[in-house]
Design an enzyme around this catalytic site. Structure first.
Site, short mmCIF file in Angstrom:
data_model
loop_
_atom_site.label_atom_id
_atom_site.label_comp_id
_atom_site.label_asym_id
_atom_site.label_seq_id
_atom_site.Cartn_x
_atom_site.Cartn_y
_atom_site.Cartn_z
N GLN A 137 0.03 10.29 -15.83
CA GLN A 137 0.84 11.67 -14.23
C GLN A 137 1.27 12.45 -15.53
OE1 GLN A 137 0.49 12.41 -11.09
NE2 GLN A 137 -1.69 11.09 -11.18
N SER A 138 0.88 12.95 -16.67
CA SER A 138 1.93 14.07 -17.77
C SER A 138 1.83 15.33 -16.99
CB SER A 138 1.24 14.38 -18.71
OG SER A 138 1.93 14.93 -19.35
N ASN A 139 3.72 15.65 -16.58
CA ASN A 139 4.19 16.45 -16.14
C ASN A 139 4.09 18.05 -17.24
OD1 ASN A 139 4.98 16.29 -13.47
ND2 ASN A 139 6.91 14.82 -15.09
N CYS A 161 1.61 17.92 -19.42
CA CYS A 161 -0.05 18.28 -19.46
C CYS A 161 -0.53 19.46 -18.15
CB CYS A 161 -0.75 17.16 -19.35
SG CYS A 161 -0.59 16.62 -20.70
#
Length: 430
Positions: free
Chosen positions: A112-114, A116
């Site tokens: 859930q990388s912001n 990325c």
């Protein structure tokens, strides 16, 4: 006219490379100054004062100790696609990618990388192809990968996604995984991709928060507090996960307020409180130092500090606030985020800003309130609310207690059934 505005450069393409000039207080300190930046963030982001006067507020400790709380709203820096702290870094990183003529970008992060998500969206805005390596705690086939939160945006913009396990990530390392994928794309697809490290946290990306500090210095210059005095910042609070934002804010605040010696005559630099959501404090102190060296940092001649490390420790305190671990939330943390949203209308994220503010209120402020008495605290909201979608099941119990859902009984069917005029517990007769 609209056309004339475009011609005059008032309205430009997001791909336009703008020549970059560092703030005056930074230009002589760093030897590795960027040549270009993009203008794709929605800045300046606002600063909001938060009312903590209610005795029932979860923020009542601020009023108890006469602490004024302000929030720097970097969650408003770019909408659902680009919003959060990462876009400030990407203005420099993707400017470099464009200047080198690259057509593809590779970066890495959690599922859930912001970072990325912002990188993928910005890449498509600029005509670049995003390649994302996402670390997952479980093995997944594509059909099980899901469309929740940041991943939904990743996939809507057509990211090419590659997954790895947490074990592989830990053993091989994020930079090595990026390098391996770079080699693969060059060998198999004849594509030279531009690599961006986790969080966009390197010497180039961190300039985004040198600029962020410059922005806030202009915002508070001449501003008055409620008593009519000039607004000064005593403490700055933020979450840190890869170190770049903490590095930029720490170095920026130290330099923009003058050296230690100069601060005796000038406004004193605020103390920076970075709440680590992973790793340990020593890791972040080392990362800030490493990034500063990448930027070509040189100690000001008038500084009383003899080493970079001494300067960092003079201005930065890293607090251990990871709780159960990276991206893992306790019920208390999630309930805090929910109550904060009710009281302020501001949604925190469960991985970074929510954990940071929760830890500050329940631990840092609880353990040493006198260190903050009669002060101004700025909380730098770094965005990431999309991460809440993955926590929906964990949030359900508390959400049900604070937000009711009832059926409108527009035909008074309950009354006709002999249920009275007040309606059932799940309906409202109107």
């Amino acid at each position: 006219s609209f056309h004339a505005a475009c011609v005059r450069g008032i309205i430009t393409s997001p791909k336009t490379l703008h020549s970059y000039k560092a703030p005056s207080w930074a230009s002589s300190i760093f030897t590795n100054t960027p040549s270009y930046k993009l203008n794709i963030a929605h800045v300046p982001t606002p600063i909001h004062h938060i009312d903590t006067s209610s005795s029932s507020s979860l923020l009542s400790k601020f009023s108890k100790y006469n602490i004024s709380l302000y929030i720097k709203r970097d969650d408003m820096s770019g909408g659902i696609e680009l919003g959060g702290n990462k876009i400030r870094k990407l203005e420099f990183l993707l400017a470099d990618a464009l200047s080198l003529g690259r057509k593809s970008v590779i970066t890495i992060g959690g599922e859930q990388s912001n970072h990325c998500r912002a990188t993928a969206s910005a890449c498509r805005l600029l005509g670049l192809v995003p390649h994302l390596i996402l670390r997952s705690g479980r093995r997944k086939e594509e059909e099980e990968f899901g469309l929740v939160g940041n991943v939904l945006v990743d996939r809507m913009v057509g990211s090419r996604i590659y997954t790895c396990t947490t074990g592989e990530y830990g053993r091989i390392g994020s930079n090595n995984l990026i390098e391996r994928l770079c080699r693969y794309l060059q060998e198999e697809e004849d594509t030279i991709a531009y690599p961006i490290p986790v969080g966009g946290s390197n010497g180039l990306g961190t300039w985004g928060y040198i600029e962020g500090v410059n922005e806030i210095m202009h915002q508070i210059r001449g501003d008055k507090n409620e008593e009519g005095d000039d607004l000064t910042l005593d403490h700055v609070l933020l979450a840190t996960g890869s170190g770049g934002t903490a590095a930029g804010i720490t170095l920026g605040m130290a330099l923009s307020h003058g050296t230690v010696a100069e601060q005796q005559q000038k406004q004193k630099a605020p103390k920076i409180h970075a709440v680590g959501v992973c790793d340990n404090p020593d890791y972040f102190y080392n990362e800030v130092s490493k990034i500063a060296n990448e930027m070509g940092f040189t100690l000001p001649t008038s500084s009383s500090c003899t080493t970079l490390e001494e300067l960092i420790h003079n201005h930065l305190i890293v607090h251990q606030g990871k709780g159960l671990g990276y991206a893992r939330s306790t019920a208390e943390e999630l309930n805090f985020c929910t109550q904060f949203a009710i009281e302020t209308g501001i949604v925190l994220d469960p991985v970074y800003s929510g954990k940071a503010l929760y830890h500050f209120v329940t631990t840092v402020l609880e353990e040493d309130p006198e260190a903050f008495r009669d002060s101004n605290v700025l909380f730098w909201h770094t965005g990431g609310a999309l991460g809440m979608y993955e926590k929906s099941e964990e949030l359900m119990t508390h959400i049900g207690e604070v937000s009711s859902v009832k059926r409108l009984d527009v035909y008074h069917t309950e009354k006709k059934k002999g249920g009275g005029t007040s309606g059932s517990s799940n309906s409202v007769p109107i």
